[in-house]
Design an enzyme around this catalytic site. Structure first.
Site, PDB file in Angstrom:
ATOM      1  N   LYS A  53       0.841  -1.206   0.000  1.00  0.00           N
ATOM      2  CA  LYS A  53       0.000   0.000   0.000  1.00  0.00           C
ATOM      3  C   LYS A  53       0.876   1.255   0.000  1.00  0.00           C
ATOM      4  CE  LYS A  53      -3.821  -2.429   2.149  1.00  0.00           C
ATOM      5  NZ  LYS A  53      -4.484  -2.893   3.365  1.00  0.00           N
ATOM      6  N   GLN A  97      -4.356  -1.315   9.686  1.00  0.00           N
ATOM      7  CA  GLN A  97      -4.342  -2.667   9.105  1.00  0.00           C
ATOM      8  C   GLN A  97      -4.954  -3.686  10.071  1.00  0.00           C
ATOM      9  OE1 GLN A  97      -3.276  -3.447   5.874  1.00  0.00           O
ATOM     10  NE2 GLN A  97      -4.202  -5.409   6.343  1.00  0.00           N
ATOM     11  N   ASP A 120     -10.684   3.306   3.991  1.00  0.00           N
ATOM     12  CA  ASP A 120     -10.976   1.867   3.909  1.00  0.00           C
ATOM     13  C   ASP A 120     -12.489   1.633   3.816  1.00  0.00           C
ATOM     14  OD1 ASP A 120      -9.119  -0.122   3.704  1.00  0.00           O
ATOM     15  OD2 ASP A 120      -8.686  -0.265   5.846  1.00  0.00           O
TER      16      ASP A 120
END
Ligand code: NAP
Length: 286
Positions: A53, A97, A120
């Site tokens: 990412k 994460q 997200d």
């Protein structure tokens, strides 16, 4: 019939080039889109994901920050970091994460992220926005699937879509996105007694289960569009999806491979969401 592959790498490249161009234009106006990625602990898969990412941000010339913490970090300290990032004007997207260590309440951490920076799309406000058709951030994986369907010029209106899996991060948002495009949607899950009876009716199938060969050729209507979200390992340890790719390729009209399908699109949509967040921040300033 031999299905055409929907190439997630090629589509990602196209979209990332546009993200890079838009980023350059924003920079010229004095704003650099920024993503903060927070990793707690040393889960090997998570380490690979966050590295990819951050690299994708760097390639598109977005500002990115990787914050790594020991698995022993307290929930209170993590919440404090999230709050600091919420208030950091250089950061437009915050990604914590998952999974988090067991002593940390992941939902509490997600809810601590400002919805304006929830790239997200996991915050309850983002889920609500998707459900009601309001502006918000869409979860990256199903959003990537929608881009793949769009890329083949497929009109979902009036089509029957079957989503296999009902998780909050893939299955449910996927179903809502397909519904928003006027598909008739069926959601299947582990308590669905006869999966095949549903998938055989489908014009579009999205498999998001996490089990190999959940979808085989005998379960697919000729000409269906098949998207494979699953990420599994076969006996040789090679990455594979939920779909029997070789078999289903003989029946479907379009199919996404694993690897090289939905996976790269997930990271691409994270960049898209971060850029969008920066654009919103800029327009809020003016
Ligand atoms: P999850 O939370 O474990 O959800 C799996 C879903 O599949 C559940 O809803 C479950 O039903 C359903 N299911 C399990 N067995 C089934 C069966 N035999 N028939 C029908 N449905 C069944 O997983 P997830 O987070 O949604 O992820 C799904 C897969 O996508 C995983 O392989 C994951 O690694 C992959 N993934 C890939 C990406 C990417 O970027 N490519 C991103 C995210 C996830 P119940 O709800 O009844 O338990």
């Amino acid at each position: 019939m031999t299905a055409q592959r929907i190439d997630g790498n090629a589509l990602s490249q196209q979209i990332r080039a546009q993200v890079a161009a838009d980023t350059a234009a924003l920079k010229a106006q004095g704003l650099t889109p920024g993503l903060a990625v927070v990793l707690v602990g040393d889960n090997p898969a998570s380490q690979v994901y966050v590295r990819n990412k951050v690299k994708a941000c760097q390639d598109a010339e977005l500002h990115s920050v990787l914050e790594k913490y020991e698995a022993t970090m307290s929930e209170a300290d993590l919440l404090a970091r999230v709050e600091a990032l919420n208030n950091d004007p250089q950061i437009h997207g915050i990604l914590v994460q998952l999974p988090l260590p067991a002593h940390i309440d992941a939902q509490k951490v997600i809810e601590a992220i400002s919805p304006a920076k929830d790239v997200d799309g996991f915050h309850i406000a983002s889920a609500g926005a998707l459900m009601t058709g309001m502006p918000g951030f869409w979860p990256c994986t199903p959003y990537g699937c929608m881009k793949m369907i769009e890329s083949i010029g497929y009109d979902l209106r009036g089509k029957h879509a079957v989503v296999i899996g009902r998780s909050n991060i893939v299955g449910k948002p996927m179903a809502l996105m397909l519904l928003q495009q006027n598909a008739t949607v069926t959601i299947c899950h582990s308590a669905t007694p006869d999966l095949k009876a549903h998938t055989l009716q489908a014009d579009v199938i999205v498999a998001a289960v996490g089990k190999r060969n959940v979808l085989t050729a005998d379960m697919v209507k000729p000409g269906a569009v098949v998207l494979d979200v699953g990420m599994n390992r076969n006996e040789e340890g090679k990455l594979c999806g939920d779909v029997d790719f070789d078999g289903v390729s003989q029946v479907a009209s379009f199919i996404t491979p694993v690897p090289g399908g939905v996976g790269p699109m997930t990271i691409t949509m994270l960049l898209v969401n971060t850029l969008e967040s920066a654009k919103r921040a800029l327009s809020a300033e003016h």
